[in-house]
Structures are given as C-alpha cells and as structure tokens.
Design a protein around this motif. Structure first.
Motif, PDB file in Angstrom:
ATOM      1  N   THR A  10       0.770  -1.116  -0.046  1.00  0.00           N
ATOM      2  CA  THR A  10       0.099   0.072  -0.040  1.00  0.00           C
ATOM      3  C   THR A  10       0.833   1.088   0.084  1.00  0.00           C
ATOM      4  O   THR A  10       2.160   1.163   0.295  1.00  0.00           O
ATOM      5  CB  THR A  10      -1.024  -0.084   1.415  1.00  0.00           C
ATOM      6  OG1 THR A  10      -0.161   0.345   2.286  1.00  0.00           O
ATOM      7  CG2 THR A  10      -1.700  -1.347   1.263  1.00  0.00           C
ATOM      8  N   VAL A  11       0.237   2.380  -0.154  1.00  0.00           N
ATOM      9  CA  VAL A  11       1.105   3.703  -0.136  1.00  0.00           C
ATOM     10  C   VAL A  11       1.403   4.073   1.181  1.00  0.00           C
ATOM     11  O   VAL A  11       2.444   4.564   1.598  1.00  0.00           O
ATOM     12  CB  VAL A  11       0.076   4.654  -0.746  1.00  0.00           C
ATOM     13  CG1 VAL A  11       0.611   6.120  -0.927  1.00  0.00           C
ATOM     14  CG2 VAL A  11      -0.006   4.333  -2.399  1.00  0.00           C
ATOM     15  N   ARG A  12       0.242   4.182   2.218  1.00  0.00           N
ATOM     16  CA  ARG A  12       0.687   4.501   3.387  1.00  0.00           C
ATOM     17  C   ARG A  12       0.510   3.527   4.631  1.00  0.00           C
ATOM     18  O   ARG A  12       0.886   3.585   5.727  1.00  0.00           O
ATOM     19  CB  ARG A  12      -0.324   5.781   3.870  1.00  0.00           C
ATOM     20  CG  ARG A  12      -0.189   7.156   3.111  1.00  0.00           C
ATOM     21  CD  ARG A  12      -0.877   8.094   3.470  1.00  0.00           C
ATOM     22  NE  ARG A  12      -2.372   7.979   3.007  1.00  0.00           N
ATOM     23  CZ  ARG A  12      -2.843   8.498   1.868  1.00  0.00           C
ATOM     24  NH1 ARG A  12      -2.003   9.070   1.070  1.00  0.00           N
ATOM     25  NH2 ARG A  12      -4.196   8.158   1.702  1.00  0.00           N
ATOM     26  N   GLY A  13       0.082   2.158   4.281  1.00  0.00           N
ATOM     27  CA  GLY A  13      -0.379   1.334   5.226  1.00  0.00           C
ATOM     28  C   GLY A  13       1.051   0.113   5.067  1.00  0.00           C
ATOM     29  O   GLY A  13       0.719  -0.887   5.865  1.00  0.00           O
ATOM     30  N   GLY A  14       1.945   0.352   4.405  1.00  0.00           N
ATOM     31  CA  GLY A  14       3.219  -0.659   4.480  1.00  0.00           C
ATOM     32  C   GLY A  14       2.396  -1.762   3.818  1.00  0.00           C
ATOM     33  O   GLY A  14       1.735  -1.745   2.732  1.00  0.00           O
TER      34      GLY A  14
END
Length: 170
Positions: free
Chosen positions: A146-150
C-alpha cells in the motif's frame, strides 16, 4: 505511429506464429470517449486477458473470441467494482482475481461479483485504500503493498491481516 496520432489498444506478439497483432478498443462512459491509459494486465486460466485502466475501470478480453466485457464502479451496486482507478491485477493459485485500486482498496472477484476489502476493524481488513501491488507467497499468503499502510499480509485460514510498517528506528 506518427507523433500526432493517438493509438488506443494493445499490441500482441505470437511466439507460435511469429506475428504481431494490434487489438484496438475504445472506452466509453455514456456518450463520451475516454482516455484509455492501461495500468495493469493479467491473464487468467480461461485465457481471458484482464485490463485495468487509470480511471476507466476493468475490461475482460476473451482472447479466442476477441470480445470485451467492461466492469465499472456503480455507486448503487455494492457488488460492482469499488473504483474505476485500477492500479494492479493479480491471479492467485486458487484462480481468484484480485484487483487493487488507487482509492478504494482491494476487490476480489468471486462468482462474477466483486467483494471489497477496505480498512475497518484492526486485523480484519487492509489498512490503506491506496494499493500498489498484490503478490502471493509460496505459503499461500496474499501480500498487499500500500501507499501509506506498508505491507499487509492476508492469512487465508482465518481471513485476518498482519501489517508490516516501516519503523524509522530500525
């Protein structure tokens, strides 16, 4: 192609026949022709080519018949595609198709219906709606970048998630 021309479609090369084939298509929403920027491609076990577009949904191409079937987000239909902005398409070992979107999470295509995975209770879904890539490891776990959730790891047995986030202290 000349620089002033706009080509819409795919170019395929047959290793068997050593030929190049141009497959053209136009994406339409209502009466308007749309730009068709391809973000993702995936073949399935039935010899269909799945084509994911930037802001224009998903097409399934029956390669043998050269027929296209479109899938788009329909706000009033909860089993439609969750968003038309497709980032990645993945086919797992059980032949389940996973569609990662740029803004709505992950859809799984099960019996011709889309089932959405969005952030909700901790451990029971993905932790970000902005999906980059989907992959399956040899143990059957599905990994979702994901972009921000690792990294999100989906456990098949209990359908829960583990999250792997960057720790700046490491």
């Amino acid at each position: 192609f000349p620089s002033h021309d706009i080509f819409k479609g795919l170019v395929g090369y047959s290793l068997l026949h050593e030929t190049i084939e141009v497959i053209q298509f136009v994406i339409k929403k209502g009466e308007n022709e749309q730009n068709a920027v391809i973000e993702a491609l995936q073949c399935d076990a039935s010899n269909n080519l799945w084509i994911g577009f930037n802001q224009n949904g998903l097409l399934k191409m029956d390669i043998a018949r050269q027929q296209f079937y479109g899938y788009f987000h329909q706000p009033k239909e909860r089993t439609s595609l969750s968003h038309d902005d497709i980032k990645t398409i993945f086919l797992d070992h059980s032949k389940l198709l996973w569609i990662g979107t740029k803004r709505a999470g992950v859809d799984r295509l099960i019996k011709k219906k889309f089932h959405l995975m969005r952030p909700n209770k901790k451990g029971y879904s993905i932790n970000d709606v902005h999906i980059n890539k989907i992959f399956e490891s040899s143990d059957g776990s599905i990994w979702i970048a994901t972009v921000r959730g690792g990294l999100n790891r989906w456990n098949r047995e209990d359908e829960t998630f583990n999250y792997y986030l960057h720790d700046p202290k490491d």
